[in-house]
Design a protein around this motif. Structure first.
Motif, PDB file in Angstrom:
ATOM      1  N   ASP A   1       0.832  -1.210   0.000  1.00 19.10           N
ATOM      2  CA  ASP A   1       0.000   0.000   0.000  1.00 19.10           C
ATOM      3  C   ASP A   1       0.870   1.266   0.000  1.00 19.10           C
ATOM      4  O   ASP A   1       0.543   2.256  -0.670  1.00 19.10           O
TER       5      ASP A   1
ATOM      6  N   HIS B   1      -3.377   6.011   3.287  1.00 15.50           N
ATOM      7  CA  HIS B   1      -3.942   5.407   4.500  1.00 15.50           C
ATOM      8  C   HIS B   1      -4.529   4.045   4.169  1.00 15.50           C
ATOM      9  O   HIS B   1      -5.063   3.847   3.071  1.00 15.50           O
ATOM     10  N   PHE B   2      -4.411   3.114   5.099  1.00 14.03           N
ATOM     11  CA  PHE B   2      -4.842   1.735   4.836  1.00 14.03           C
ATOM     12  C   PHE B   2      -4.934   0.961   6.147  1.00 14.03           C
ATOM     13  O   PHE B   2      -4.333   1.409   7.135  1.00 14.03           O
TER      14      PHE B   2
ATOM     15  N   LYS C   1      -8.260   0.508   3.930  1.00 17.09           N
ATOM     16  CA  LYS C   1      -9.304   1.521   3.743  1.00 17.09           C
ATOM     17  C   LYS C   1     -10.544   1.245   4.594  1.00 17.09           C
ATOM     18  O   LYS C   1     -11.169   2.167   5.094  1.00 17.09           O
ATOM     19  N   ARG C   2     -10.900  -0.062   4.765  1.00 15.15           N
ATOM     20  CA  ARG C   2     -12.116  -0.369   5.525  1.00 15.15           C
ATOM     21  C   ARG C   2     -12.004   0.122   6.969  1.00 15.15           C
ATOM     22  O   ARG C   2     -13.003   0.359   7.638  1.00 15.15           O
TER      23      ARG C   2
ATOM     24  N   SER D   1      -9.322   2.671   7.984  1.00 18.97           N
ATOM     25  CA  SER D   1      -8.875   4.070   8.011  1.00 18.97           C
ATOM     26  C   SER D   1     -10.018   5.023   7.623  1.00 18.97           C
ATOM     27  O   SER D   1     -10.142   6.114   8.184  1.00 18.97           O
ATOM     28  N   ARG D   2     -10.888   4.590   6.696  1.00 20.77           N
ATOM     29  CA  ARG D   2     -12.023   5.460   6.312  1.00 20.77           C
ATOM     30  C   ARG D   2     -13.008   5.615   7.462  1.00 20.77           C
ATOM     31  O   ARG D   2     -13.570   6.679   7.669  1.00 20.77           O
TER      32      ARG D   2
ATOM     33  N   LYS E   1     -11.517   8.075   9.811  1.00 21.13           N
ATOM     34  CA  LYS E   1     -11.622   9.429   9.236  1.00 21.13           C
ATOM     35  C   LYS E   1     -13.039   9.974   9.447  1.00 21.13           C
ATOM     36  O   LYS E   1     -13.222  11.158   9.701  1.00 21.13           O
TER      37      LYS E   1
END
Ligand SMILES: NC(=O)c1ccc[n+]([C@@H]2O[C@H](COP(=O)([O-])OP(=O)(O)OC[C@H]3O[C@@H](n4cnc5c(N)ncnc54)[C@H](OP(=O)(O)O)[C@@H]3O)[C@@H](O)[C@H]2O)c1
Length: 258
Positions: free
Chosen positions: A215, A228-229, A231-232, A234-235, A238
């Motif tokens: 990544d 960022h990772f 994603k499942r 880090s999102r 966020k």
């Protein structure tokens, strides 16, 4: 204005600080396999030497460094200039994590953590930046953490050190984009390494160091600032940080049982 990516790693001169284990070691292995020249830094010289021993000859430099000591970082950089004549990419991965809650707060742990995780990257950037500015070229990549997004349990020293990295990278990016230098802010979620091996809770969306390295390198190739990772995870974090505080704290208390 868009920042420059990396079309090919072959022949690129890269300094990985924190190469002796975990994410930094995995990045170093991938970079070496892609034909980059990699200067390997960290404190454990035997681990760095082992890594270099498995790489093609003349593709590595072993430069032991404690990032708490500016002089050691500076001497290592001089070695890179002497041997390679310049540096294309600084990849600062080194960091420490000591779980810390308010009822056990120790200032010495906070000092060590800020020294390695925040002042360490600042020292390295201060040393490599003048040459990059002169050349209007180069990449500065720093590993922070999603733990820097907002306050989380057991992160009373680690969280502030990584929040500082986010602000440092944002400010560097703002200043350096017009000057031709790319900045990559890297925010991993949970990665299975020595740093997390003693965690006594189930780590959500845990990935391997090799997946993290992939990544990171993909993001840098594309010229991304915010890498960022996974994603499942880090999102989701966020999203949490934009919530009003009462809701944010309620969700963290409800779902983070550590
Ligand atoms: N694992 C995760 O879940 C996770 C999540 C988010 C962010 N991160 C961040 O990712 C980075 C790498 O961590 P990791 O998980 O790969 O852990 P790791 O396997 O413990 O690696 C840490 C690296 O940092 C180096 N290091 C630590 N203190 C140093 C110092 N004073 N001087 C020079 N090198 C130093 C270590 O080398 P020596 O011991 O040989 O010095 C090692 O190479 C850290 O910045 C960490 O905060 C990790």
């Amino acid at each position: 204005m868009k920042q420059v990516g990396i079309a090919s790693w072959s022949g690129k001169r890269i300094w990985v600080i924190g190469a002796s284990s975990g994410i930094g070691e995995a990045c170093s292995k991938s970079l070496l396999a892609a034909g980059a020249k990699v200067a390997l830094s960290g404190r454990r010289i035997e681990r760095l030497t082992q890594l270099a021993g498995a790489a093609p000859i003349n593709q590595t430099l072993v430069l032991p460094v404690d990032v708490s000591h500016e002089q050691q970082i500076s001497s290592a950089y001089q070695q890179i200039l002497v041997n390679w004549g310049g540096l294309d990419v600084l990849l600062f991965v080194a960091g420490i994590y000591t779980p810390l809650r308010a009822d056990q707060f120790e200032i010495s742990i906070a000092e060590q953590t800020i020294n390695a995780n925040l002042l360490g990257p600042m020292r390295a950037v201060a040393i490599v930046l003048p040459e990059m500015l002169k050349n209007h070229a180069g990449h500065i990549a720093i590993v922070g953490s999603v733990a820097g997004y907002s306050g989380l349990p057991k992160a009373l020293a680690y969280g502030p050190s990584k929040a500082g990295i986010i602000n440092f990278c944002e400010t560097l990016h703002y200043d350096l984009l017009p000057l031709g230098i790319s900045v990559h802010m890297i925010s991993p979620g949970f990665v299975a390494t020595e740093a997390t091996a003693n965690n006594d809770f189930e780590m959500p969306a845990l990935i391997t160091a090799e997946q993290a390295a992939q990544d990171i390198l993909n993001g840098m190739e594309k010229g991304k600032f915010d890498i960022h990772f996974p994603k499942r995870f880090s999102r989701f974090l966020k999203f949490l940080r934009i919530l009003p505080y009462p809701l944010y704290f309620w969700i963290v208390r409800r779902f983070v049982q550590i």
